[in-house]
Design a protein around this motif. Structure first.
Motif, PDB file in Angstrom:
ATOM      1  N   GLY A 219      62.045  29.354  61.720  1.00 54.94           N
ATOM      2  CA  GLY A 219      62.775  28.875  60.579  1.00 54.94           C
ATOM      3  C   GLY A 219      63.543  30.311  60.094  1.00 54.94           C
ATOM      4  O   GLY A 219      63.029  31.222  59.722  1.00 54.94           O
ATOM      5  N   VAL A 220      64.806  30.142  60.178  1.00 57.33           N
ATOM      6  CA  VAL A 220      65.908  31.090  59.656  1.00 57.33           C
ATOM      7  C   VAL A 220      66.290  31.218  58.257  1.00 57.33           C
ATOM      8  O   VAL A 220      66.592  30.127  57.760  1.00 57.33           O
ATOM      9  N   VAL A 221      66.270  32.426  57.635  1.00 60.60           N
ATOM     10  CA  VAL A 221      66.886  32.513  56.368  1.00 60.60           C
ATOM     11  C   VAL A 221      68.120  33.432  56.619  1.00 60.60           C
ATOM     12  O   VAL A 221      67.890  34.628  57.023  1.00 60.60           O
ATOM     13  N   ALA A 222      69.251  33.063  56.063  1.00 59.00           N
ATOM     14  CA  ALA A 222      70.418  33.848  56.626  1.00 59.00           C
ATOM     15  C   ALA A 222      70.799  34.556  55.252  1.00 59.00           C
ATOM     16  O   ALA A 222      71.087  34.005  54.153  1.00 59.00           O
ATOM     17  N   LEU A 223      71.142  35.724  55.415  1.00 58.14           N
ATOM     18  CA  LEU A 223      71.836  36.451  54.206  1.00 58.14           C
ATOM     19  C   LEU A 223      73.092  36.818  54.735  1.00 58.14           C
ATOM     20  O   LEU A 223      73.470  37.604  55.788  1.00 58.14           O
ATOM     21  N   THR A 224      74.197  36.070  54.168  1.00 54.79           N
ATOM     22  CA  THR A 224      75.526  36.054  54.801  1.00 54.79           C
ATOM     23  C   THR A 224      76.713  36.259  53.564  1.00 54.79           C
ATOM     24  O   THR A 224      76.214  36.149  52.285  1.00 54.79           O
ATOM     25  N   ASP A 225      77.727  35.940  54.056  1.00 57.22           N
ATOM     26  CA  ASP A 225      78.770  35.864  53.011  1.00 57.22           C
ATOM     27  C   ASP A 225      79.615  34.612  52.802  1.00 57.22           C
ATOM     28  O   ASP A 225      80.513  34.423  51.875  1.00 57.22           O
ATOM     29  N   SER A 226      79.117  33.488  53.488  1.00 59.74           N
ATOM     30  CA  SER A 226      79.565  32.278  53.554  1.00 59.74           C
ATOM     31  C   SER A 226      78.810  31.204  54.022  1.00 59.74           C
ATOM     32  O   SER A 226      78.229  31.377  54.978  1.00 59.74           O
ATOM     33  N   PRO A 227      79.115  30.089  53.265  1.00 57.38           N
ATOM     34  CA  PRO A 227      78.322  28.737  53.873  1.00 57.38           C
ATOM     35  C   PRO A 227      78.789  28.525  55.281  1.00 57.38           C
ATOM     36  O   PRO A 227      78.216  27.707  56.070  1.00 57.38           O
ATOM     37  N   LEU A 228      80.142  28.965  55.544  1.00 53.73           N
ATOM     38  CA  LEU A 228      80.544  28.487  57.011  1.00 53.73           C
ATOM     39  C   LEU A 228      80.147  29.655  57.917  1.00 53.73           C
ATOM     40  O   LEU A 228      80.673  29.597  59.154  1.00 53.73           O
ATOM     41  N   SER A 229      79.668  30.809  57.738  1.00 58.22           N
ATOM     42  CA  SER A 229      79.036  31.781  58.374  1.00 58.22           C
ATOM     43  C   SER A 229      78.435  31.356  59.729  1.00 58.22           C
ATOM     44  O   SER A 229      77.827  30.202  59.605  1.00 58.22           O
ATOM     45  N   PRO A 230      78.501  31.660  61.060  1.00 60.35           N
ATOM     46  CA  PRO A 230      77.837  31.366  62.111  1.00 60.35           C
ATOM     47  C   PRO A 230      76.199  31.448  61.947  1.00 60.35           C
ATOM     48  O   PRO A 230      75.482  30.622  62.690  1.00 60.35           O
ATOM     49  N   LEU A 231      75.594  32.107  61.048  1.00 57.98           N
ATOM     50  CA  LEU A 231      74.376  32.201  60.707  1.00 57.98           C
ATOM     51  C   LEU A 231      73.990  31.078  59.864  1.00 57.98           C
ATOM     52  O   LEU A 231      73.022  30.422  60.021  1.00 57.98           O
ATOM     53  N   ALA A 232      74.757  30.508  59.138  1.00 57.08           N
ATOM     54  CA  ALA A 232      74.456  29.675  57.963  1.00 57.08           C
ATOM     55  C   ALA A 232      74.370  28.409  58.754  1.00 57.08           C
ATOM     56  O   ALA A 232      73.424  27.462  58.376  1.00 57.08           O
ATOM     57  N   ALA A 233      75.120  27.985  59.836  1.00 53.70           N
ATOM     58  CA  ALA A 233      74.688  26.800  60.641  1.00 53.70           C
ATOM     59  C   ALA A 233      73.423  26.728  61.054  1.00 53.70           C
ATOM     60  O   ALA A 233      73.033  25.358  61.299  1.00 53.70           O
ATOM     61  N   ARG A 234      72.735  27.802  61.459  1.00 50.39           N
ATOM     62  CA  ARG A 234      71.337  27.699  62.012  1.00 50.39           C
ATOM     63  C   ARG A 234      70.402  27.751  61.112  1.00 50.39           C
ATOM     64  O   ARG A 234      68.925  27.774  61.417  1.00 50.39           O
ATOM     65  N   ALA A 235      70.589  28.238  60.015  1.00 48.82           N
ATOM     66  CA  ALA A 235      69.528  28.548  58.959  1.00 48.82           C
ATOM     67  C   ALA A 235      68.829  27.540  58.160  1.00 48.82           C
ATOM     68  O   ALA A 235      69.677  26.505  57.813  1.00 48.82           O
ATOM     69  N   ARG A 236      67.781  27.674  57.653  1.00 49.69           N
ATOM     70  CA  ARG A 236      67.168  26.600  56.927  1.00 49.69           C
ATOM     71  C   ARG A 236      67.272  27.030  55.435  1.00 49.69           C
ATOM     72  O   ARG A 236      67.184  26.205  54.289  1.00 49.69           O
ATOM     73  N   ALA A 237      67.523  28.098  55.080  1.00 45.19           N
ATOM     74  CA  ALA A 237      67.913  28.631  53.784  1.00 45.19           C
ATOM     75  C   ALA A 237      69.004  29.612  53.894  1.00 45.19           C
ATOM     76  O   ALA A 237      68.761  30.590  54.710  1.00 45.19           O
ATOM     77  N   VAL A 238      70.039  29.566  53.127  1.00 44.22           N
ATOM     78  CA  VAL A 238      71.109  30.555  52.879  1.00 44.22           C
ATOM     79  C   VAL A 238      71.336  31.103  51.634  1.00 44.22           C
ATOM     80  O   VAL A 238      71.436  30.420  50.573  1.00 44.22           O
ATOM     81  N   LEU A 239      71.442  32.679  51.643  1.00 43.86           N
ATOM     82  CA  LEU A 239      71.775  33.338  50.630  1.00 43.86           C
ATOM     83  C   LEU A 239      73.017  34.062  50.884  1.00 43.86           C
ATOM     84  O   LEU A 239      73.256  34.712  51.790  1.00 43.86           O
ATOM     85  N   THR A 240      74.153  33.397  50.070  1.00 41.98           N
ATOM     86  CA  THR A 240      75.480  34.030  50.331  1.00 41.98           C
ATOM     87  C   THR A 240      75.783  35.009  49.054  1.00 41.98           C
ATOM     88  O   THR A 240      75.444  35.049  47.972  1.00 41.98           O
TER      89      THR A 240
END
Length: 309
Positions: A219-240
């Protein structure tokens, strides 16, 4: 139609703002644009449609939705980006130097600090707070919490790891000494979770590690800068987080603040276990004399003054 052709960052910003309202297939195109801008520039419309598993008309509708005559016109924006890519940070550095020459160092410093303050204030909105709670729940349930981030994101990942480890959280830093960083993911599975940090320009190693973890049902939690980030596409929870700044280099202040907040929430979630773990850490660090002890120094000086060793 557009009054003028936007540059690629402007196009991505417009797509990001409208992403949540797009149909599912158009969202797939939006992620493709963010993750594979080189392919957008170099592959034909038909080749891209085939890779995405959509009809070419879907790409055309997507482009028209954002004011282009067709998908080839949108591809032209990505092609311009490709030609300018060799000097990614240099143009921003030139603009910053020019701004300093025109307005002075005081104005530049004030602008950077104002941007950091605005980025931090943006974290207080309800959506971010709700995402924090979701990320906390997901990470707190993990058997192990793999933590990774590279380049400018590494300090964020390390600080999260360091703080969470004090509270006894089962964190594993996916670091790179000897080039074996991703080896830490051997044995990772569905009962494990991952906290991954990356902002544009996204680090290949982090993106690939997240993809590897996702294939193993981590289960991936991504801390990134956009919902379009390549991390966001694989994450179950996204913090932008916002990264805007007048400096030539993206700001990581908001990312730092959000990671620190998330670490605090995860430790608090552990309750009495966290208190016990922190107490043990305190005792061990005292026994190792890890920190300067002003009282210990004063006692030693008093002994020396009395002629004692």
């Amino acid at each position: 139609m557009l009054d003028s052709t936007p540059d690629f960052p402007d196009l991505l910003e417009r797509v990001k703002e409208g992403y949540a309202r797009l149909p599912m297939q158009a969202q797939r195109v939006a992620r493709w644009l963010a993750e594979r801008p080189d392919d957008v520039a170099l592959l034909s419309t038909r080749e891209q449609a085939r890779a995405l598993g959509v009809a070419p008309a879907t790409l055309t509708r997507f482009a028209k939705h954002f004011g282009f005559a067709g998908y080839d016109a949108l591809r032209g924006v990505s092609q311009l980006r490709l030609r300018a890519r060799a000097a990614a940070f240099a143009p921003e550095a030139r603009r910053m130097v020019a701004r300093r020459s025109a307005s002075g160092a005081h104005a530049l410093a004030e602008g950077v600090l104002d941007a950091i303050s605005a980025n931090l204030d943006a974290l207080r909105d309800r959506k971010t707070l709700a995402s924090l709670q979701k990320a906390t729940r997901l990470l707190s349930r993990g058997r192990r919490i793999y933590v990774l981030g590279s380049r400018s994101s590494y300090p964020i990942a390390y600080h999260f790891f360091y703080v969470a480890s004090f509270g006894g959280a089962p964190v594993v830093l996916v670091d790179g000494p000897g080039g074996i960083g991703i080896d830490a993911l051997r044995g990772a599975g569905a009962s494990d979770v991952m906290f991954a940090v990356s902002v544009a320009p996204y680090t290949r190693a982090t993106v690939e590690a997240v993809a590897h973890g996702a294939t193993r049902r981590v289960g991936v939690v991504a801390l990134t800068d956009s919902p379009l980030s390549p991390l966001a596409a694989r994450a179950r929870a996204v913090l932008t987080v916002p990264t805007a700044t007048p400096s030539f280099f993206h700001s990581m202040a908001a990312a730092f603040a959000l990671a620190e907040t998330l670490a605090a929430l995860i430790v608090a979630e552990r309750g009495p276990q966290a208190v016990d773990a922190t107490r043990r850490a305190d005792q061990e660090l005292r026994s190792l004399y890890a920190y300067l002890d002003a009282n210990r120094g004063a006692r030693k000086r008093a002994r020396v003054a009395k002629g004692k060793p």
